[in-house]
Design an enzyme around this catalytic site. Structure first.
Site, PDB file in Angstrom:
ATOM      1  CE1 TYR A  96      -3.184  -3.208   0.678  1.00  0.00           C
ATOM      2  CE2 TYR A  96      -2.004  -3.384   2.379  1.00  0.00           C
ATOM      3  CZ  TYR A  96      -2.927  -4.509   1.527  1.00  0.00           C
ATOM      4  OH  TYR A  96      -3.332  -5.247   1.678  1.00  0.00           O
ATOM      5  CB  VAL A 145      -4.093  -6.534   9.061  1.00  0.00           C
ATOM      6  CG1 VAL A 145      -4.499  -5.197   8.299  1.00  0.00           C
ATOM      7  CG2 VAL A 145      -5.599  -6.901   8.944  1.00  0.00           C
TER       8      VAL A 145
END
Ligand code: DON
Length: 309
Positions: free
Chosen positions: A244, A262
């Site tokens: 990202y 995550v």
């Protein structure tokens, strides 16, 4: 790789694990998926799988963890196999420079997500694979593919994690509905998001993940499940977009294509050489594993495996 090199590599992994055990700032575990907030941040694992499947590990490499966004790499491979370049009419190939769950660009760019690894892009990819199929069949295909990559059938979806994410999936539902409003969703948002949260809830150990990534090395002896040309392109996307708004930093430090999740996992690929998995649940401010990123940076420094020489 000869026995001496393998012994040296094992020594590097042991040192990385030792250093991680000393770390005082391990980052923060993700809390927006309540099941992930329960994970003990003291855990750490690293695994390196060579093309022939020889896998070296250190730390908690036999503990299953939630691969989360790393699943996007496997679903992308399936989507490209099914749709080929048509997929790129629905998803871009540029880094976003924004958080993984951002909605900002999606409005400006008329419902076409920047890349297949931000949440909006991954939702579009899952939606494309789902079109005309049942969620259970798509999830079955994903599990079969991951198991084939890892040559290990003991890989499953954690239903509690999927339910936990589903219950708090407001942002992802918003992304999907926004794409629907712009004509870039083929299924009802609830169906696509239901599939997507289960995909993200695949659990694997670090050793399994490292083995599963071997098809992305394009190395002689590694499983050849995707054409070499497509593997090169998936790696390019991982390098540019896999972390990202932290992708530049990861490329700068590690010099390898990588994909984070995550759950605290990272899959990184040393083309022609090895597939690398790390797991440390604490995340940095960009949502990528803090100690995991540092571990891969150390590994590439010590091995000289950066793609930049
Ligand atoms: O959609 C989500 O928010 C999660 N299932 C996956 C996000 C993720 O792993 C971001 N990576 N660092």
């Amino acid at each position: 790789m000869d026995a001496l090199d393998i012994a040296r590599l094992q020594g590097i992994l042991a040192q990385i694990e030792h250093d991680a055990a000393q770390a005082t700032d391990r980052g923060q575990v993700a809390t927006y998926i309540p099941e992930l907030a329960k994970i003990d941040p003291a855990q750490f694992a690293i695994a390196v799988s060579l093309p022939d499947g020889t896998t070296l590990t250190a730390g908690d490499a036999a503990v299953p963890f939630s691969i989360q966004s790393i699943s996007k790499v496997f679903m992308l491979a399936i989507a490209l196999g099914r749709l080929g370049d048509q997929l790129w009419q629905r998803v871009g190939r540029e880094p976003s420079g924004l958080a993984f769950n951002s909605i900002l660009q999606l409005e400006r760019e008329k419902g076409i997500p920047r890349n297949p690894f931000v949440n909006a892009g991954a939702i579009a990819v899952t939606d494309a694979v789902l079109a005309g199929h049942q969620p259970k069949d798509v999830l079955g295909e994903l599990l079969r593919f991951i198991r084939m990559c890892a040559e290990d059938d003991d890989i499953h979806i954690n239903k509690s994690v999927a339910a936990s994410e589903q219950a708090t999936a407001h942002r992802n539902i918003a992304l999907a509905e926004f794409m629907a409003a712009e004509g870039n969703l083929r299924n009802p948002a609830a169906l696509t998001i239901g599939t997507y949260v289960h995909q993200c809830a695949v659990e694997m150990t670090c050793a399994q993940l490292a083995r599963a990534g071997r098809f992305l090395t394009n190395a002689a002896g590694a499983p050849r499940l995707v054409s070499p040309a497509r593997v090169r392109r998936i790696n390019a996307l991982m390098m540019m977009c896999g972390h990202y708004d932290g992708s530049g930093e990861f490329a700068y430090r590690a010099g390898l294509p990588g994909k984070s999740g995550v759950g605290g996992g990272i899959l990184a690929i040393a083309p022609g050489r090895a597939s690398i998995a790390v797991w440390s649940p604490g995340l940095n401010e960009r949502g990528n594993s803090k100690l995991g990123s540092a571990a891969i940076e150390t590994l590439t420094r010590e091995t000289g495996w950066s793609v930049f020489g």
